[in-house]
Design an enzyme around this catalytic site. Sequence first.
Site, PDB file in Angstrom:
ATOM      1  N   GLU A   1       0.839  -1.206   0.000  1.00 22.35           N
ATOM      2  CA  GLU A   1       0.000   0.000   0.000  1.00 22.35           C
ATOM      3  C   GLU A   1       0.870   1.252   0.000  1.00 22.35           C
ATOM      4  O   GLU A   1       0.599   2.218  -0.726  1.00 22.35           O
ATOM      5  CB  GLU A   1      -0.944  -0.003   1.215  1.00 22.35           C
ATOM      6  CG  GLU A   1      -1.867   1.204   1.213  1.00 22.35           C
ATOM      7  CD  GLU A   1      -2.622   1.374   2.517  1.00 22.35           C
ATOM      8  OE1 GLU A   1      -3.129   0.371   3.061  1.00 22.35           O
ATOM      9  OE2 GLU A   1      -2.702   2.530   2.986  1.00 22.35           O
TER      10      GLU A   1
ATOM     11  N   CYS B   1      -8.005   4.634   7.957  1.00 27.14           N
ATOM     12  CA  CYS B   1      -9.377   4.311   7.549  1.00 27.14           C
ATOM     13  C   CYS B   1     -10.229   4.054   8.792  1.00 27.14           C
ATOM     14  O   CYS B   1      -9.713   3.681   9.845  1.00 27.14           O
ATOM     15  CB  CYS B   1      -9.388   3.129   6.603  1.00 27.14           C
ATOM     16  SG  CYS B   1      -9.267   1.561   7.422  1.00 27.14           S
TER      17      CYS B   1
ATOM     18  N   SER C   1       0.280  -8.840   8.099  1.00 28.52           N
ATOM     19  CA  SER C   1      -0.830  -7.885   8.119  1.00 28.52           C
ATOM     20  C   SER C   1      -0.485  -6.719   9.047  1.00 28.52           C
ATOM     21  O   SER C   1      -0.335  -6.891  10.252  1.00 28.52           O
ATOM     22  CB  SER C   1      -2.100  -8.597   8.603  1.00 28.52           C
ATOM     23  OG  SER C   1      -3.018  -7.661   9.117  1.00 28.52           O
ATOM     24  N   SER C   2      -0.377  -5.560   8.445  1.00 30.41           N
ATOM     25  CA  SER C   2       0.050  -4.382   9.193  1.00 30.41           C
ATOM     26  C   SER C   2      -0.946  -4.003  10.292  1.00 30.41           C
ATOM     27  O   SER C   2      -0.567  -3.673  11.415  1.00 30.41           O
ATOM     28  CB  SER C   2       0.210  -3.240   8.201  1.00 30.41           C
ATOM     29  OG  SER C   2       0.765  -2.157   8.812  1.00 30.41           O
TER      30      SER C   2
ATOM     31  N   SER D   1      -8.046  -8.458   8.019  1.00 25.64           N
ATOM     32  CA  SER D   1      -8.027  -9.448   6.936  1.00 25.64           C
ATOM     33  C   SER D   1      -8.321 -10.863   7.447  1.00 25.64           C
ATOM     34  O   SER D   1      -8.077 -11.839   6.747  1.00 25.64           O
ATOM     35  CB  SER D   1      -6.672  -9.409   6.228  1.00 25.64           C
ATOM     36  OG  SER D   1      -5.622  -9.352   7.153  1.00 25.64           O
TER      37      SER D   1
HETATM   38  S1  SF4 Z   1      -8.937  -2.551   3.032  1.00 23.71           S
HETATM   39 FE1  SF4 Z   1      -9.778  -2.397   5.108  1.00 23.71          FE
HETATM   40  S2  SF4 Z   1      -8.055  -1.774   6.380  1.00 23.71           S
HETATM   41 FE2  SF4 Z   1      -7.463  -1.386   4.239  1.00 23.71          FE
HETATM   42  S3  SF4 Z   1      -8.051   0.749   3.878  1.00 23.71           S
HETATM   43 FE3  SF4 Z   1      -9.784  -0.500   3.249  1.00 23.71          FE
HETATM   44  S4  SF4 Z   1     -11.165  -0.609   5.020  1.00 23.71           S
HETATM   45 FE4  SF4 Z   1      -9.133   0.070   5.728  1.00 23.71          FE
END
Ligand code: SF4
Length: 401
Positions: A177, A283, A313-314, A374
Site C-alpha cells: 500500500e 481508515c 498484516s500491518s 483481513s
Molecule cells: S482494506 Fe480495510 S483496512 Fe485497508 S483501507 Fe480498506 S477498510 Fe481500511
Amino acid sequence: MSQTYFQKGFNLKRVVGPVLEENYASKVVDRLKELGYTVRAGDVVVKLAREFGFCYGVDRAVEYAYETRQQFPDRRIVLSGEVIHNPEVNARLEAMGIRILREGSSPAERYADVGPEDVVILPAFGVTVAEMQHLRSTGCVLVDTTCGSVLNVWKNVHQYARDGFTAIIHGKHYHEETKATASQAMSRAAGRYLVVRDRREAEHVCAFIRGETTSADLMSALGKAASPGFDPDRDLQRIGLANQTTMLMSESLEIQELLRKAMLDRHGEAELPSRFRAFDTICSATQDRQDAVNTMLAEGGLDVMVVVGGYNSSNTQALARMCAARLPTYHIDAARCIEPAGIRHRPLGSSAEESRAEWLPAGPVRIGLTAGASTPNNVVGDVVARILALRGLSPADLMTA
Ligand code: SF4
C-alpha cells in the site's frame, strides 16, 4: 471494444454470497456476539473485541475475487500479490485456480506472462502507478479492488504533489500500500515523498527541519525510504502528512504533531499554513478496531490477549502492539497455532514463530480476543474452539459470562 476495467464487481453477490458464507462465516462467532461478546465456558472467560476481523475493504475485495472467478470461468486469473494478508483466504483463492503473483523487480518482470486473454485482480491496497500502466498496456482484463479508503489517501497525496508539497507517509516503505501511495506522490514532475515508519524516524526528520542535523545524516537514516533524487534541503520546505491506512492511529497523530511543531519552530506561525498540511487518512475500519481494543484494555481484568491475523498484516501488528504494551499478548495467524503443547506465535518485531508452553495461566482465566481486518470469522471461531479444547470444553459450553 469490450470493457477491460472493472471497479464495481460483476453484480454476482447473489451467486457468490452463499459460498462466501460457507467459507468464512462462523457459528461460534455468531454465538459469541449473541451472548454479548463476553462469554464463559467452565473457568474460561473469552472477551471478544466489539470490532474485529474483515473490514469493508477486505469484504469487498474477497467478494470481487469470487465474482471474477464466476464471471470468467474459462480465463486464466491472476492476483497481483495477495488480495489481502491472510494465509487462509489466499489459499482458498489459489484452490479456485487464481494464481497469486509474487513481487518482481519491475512490472515487466512481475507480469511477464500476462497477456490480453488474462484477467488480473488488483488487491485492496492497490498497485503502483507503473504497475497499472504496464497492466493497461497488456490489454488484459483488470478487476480493481483498491479500497476507497486507500483511494482517499491517494487523492490527498495527489493534491500535495500538485501544490508542491512533499508527502511524508507514515508507513512501511516495503508494504504494497505504501509503495502504491508513494508512486501516486510522484504523479507530477515535482512530486516527492519520504516514508517514516515510526516516531523515531519522524524525529530524524524533525531534527533536520530544525537545523540540528545535516541532510547527509538524514539520508543515511532514511534514504532508502525517499523518492529518487530526494534532497532534504529542497524537499522538506513544504510537507504534507499521509499514512498507510493500517498504522497505529495514535502514532500517526503523534508523528503529525511532531512534524507540525518542527515546521512551526523552523518557519514560524505565519508561514505554517503554506508549509504544513495534514489529513487524517487512517481508515475508519482500522480506527474502529483499534478503538475497540483500547476499550477492552481500559476495562481491564484480562490475563492474556490473543490477536489473530496474517503475520504480514500491518493492521494486525498494530493491534498486537497496542495489547503487548499492557498484558501478555500472542499474535497468531491461524487456529493451528494453538496446540495442547502450547502456542505458536510471532512476537512483536520478530520474523519467526516461537513456541510457548506455559501461555495459559492455570485455573480461572480471562482471555481477550481480537482479529485484524483481513481475518475471516471462521478463523476466529476456530481459535475459540481450540482454546476451549485445551480445557476439555467446546463451543457448545459457551454461556453468558
Ligand atoms: S482494506 Fe480495510 S483496512 Fe485497508 S483501507 Fe480498506 S477498510 Fe481500511
